[in-house]
Design a protein around this motif. Structure first.
Motif: not given
Length: 361
Positions: A201, A230, A254, A306-307, A309, A314, A316-318
């Motif tokens: 992150y 991922t 999200e 948070d997501s 896609r 997927a 996460h925390q992008h």
């Protein structure tokens, strides 16, 4: 007056004149010995650290001594100790002085130099940052910032100087970054260090902060490409939507649907302020960023979802950028190199498909 009394008085006067003459001669002799004796040499300004070829010397140091209750303390004494390489003694006096006068920029300046002379770089940097807290002269402040930056760059290039303490180095670089949040080279260095610590992150954030600087863009994009956060099948085909000569990709942020323009020339992925106005809950954990656009440089923010896609992928925390696209309604944002660069990809124009493969190491 009788001849006998006159001769007696003359004798007293003669003795007094002789005594005065002898006293004067003795006084002059003592002065000549004092003038001939070697005098202690005091060098000013205080010696700069030896670690760099261009040591920092702050001009126009105050000539009037600051008030102190320490009988053994004086600026002249500190400078003399430093000129004699008696740095531990200078440090002890400066620490005592700062215990009662903690806002003395001059004392922190001399303490930082003394610690560096004995290779205590951790204590030296601490003193440098405290000096920056209290220096009010703008020119001296800017000189010190440049010096501390060179100091930290040397420690980054030779981490053995701080026993390989990466976490300590990260803390110092982050503290320096507070004085210039747009220093792209510092962001790239931090991104690289965080990537090695597998803090994806923070690595992503600092790489994105640097990617708009032309001099740092390639290095920042290389770091982003390495952040494979991922799992990916051997090959994945993602359908595209034709948009003139370009293509759109359907994603969800999200859970909210979005159509992003596939842009291999964009360093950052992001969504427009028109889109975020529909889903304001997306805007959180914001950090400022300066973006280069076709119309010039604009100030914006990065924010974390948070997501994110894309078909089976997927993230996460992008981190995404808020893009100044006020009049854009045909699509919601851009899909850029920060995501695409993590894969080996091909755009199959005939089939309107984006083909992704894991990057070859």
């Amino acid at each position: 007056m009788s001849l006998q009394r006159f001769m007696a008085r003359l004798s007293v006067i003669s003795i007094a004149v002789s005594a005065f003459a002898l006293g004067f001669i003795a006084s002059e002799y003592r002065h000549s010995l004092t003038d001939a004796a070697p005098q202690p040499q005091v060098s000013t300004p205080p010696p700069a650290p030896v670690s760099f070829s261009e040591p920092l010397r702050l001009s126009n140091q105050p000539t009037l001594p600051e008030a102190t209750t320490h009988a053994a303390f004086s600026w002249e004494r500190i400078e003399q100790l430093m000129s004699l390489a008696r740095f531990e003694e200078a440090i002890a006096l400066l620490q005592d002085y700062l215990a009662e006068t903690p806002t003395s920029a001059r004392a922190w300046f001399l303490l930082a130099q003394s610690y560096e002379k004995i290779d205590n770089h951790e204590a030296s940097l601490e003193a440098w940052f405290r000096y920056l807290d209290y220096e009010v002269d703008a020119l001296k402040f800017e000189q010190a910032i440049a010096y501390v930056r060179r100091y930290l760059m040397q420690l980054y290039q030779k981490p053995t100087m701080v026993s390989g303490n990466v976490q300590w180095l990260l803390t110092q670089l982050n503290e320096l970054l507070e004085f210039n949040t747009n220093d792209a080279e510092l962001h790239v260095i931090l991104a690289s260090l965080y990537a090695k610590l597998q803090d994806n992150y923070q690595a992503q954030y600092h790489a994105m902060m640097a990617v708009n600087d032309p001099a740092m863009q390639q290095r920042a994009e290389d770091i982003l490409a390495e952040l494979n956060g991922t799992a990916l099948p051997d090959e994945l085909s993602i359908p595209l939507v034709r948009f003139g000569n370009q293509y759109l990709v359907n994603v969800t942020l999200e859970g909210y649907p979005a159509r992003l323009l596939l842009d291999t020339g964009a360093s950052l992925s992001g969504v427009s302020n028109v889109y975020t106005a529909k889903y304001p809950s997306l805007i959180k954990s914001t950090k400022p960023i300066r973006l280069n656009t076709a119309s010039g440089t604009v100030d914006s923010v990065l924010f974390t979802v948070d997501s994110l896609r894309i078909d089976e992928l997927a993230f996460h925390q992008h981190i995404l950028a808020l893009l100044p696209m006020h009049n854009m309604t045909e699509f919601d944002g851009l899909l850029g190199v920060d995501i695409l660069g993590r894969f080996d990809f091909v755009i199959d124009q005939n089939a309107a498909v984006l083909r992704l493969q894991a990057r070859q190491k």
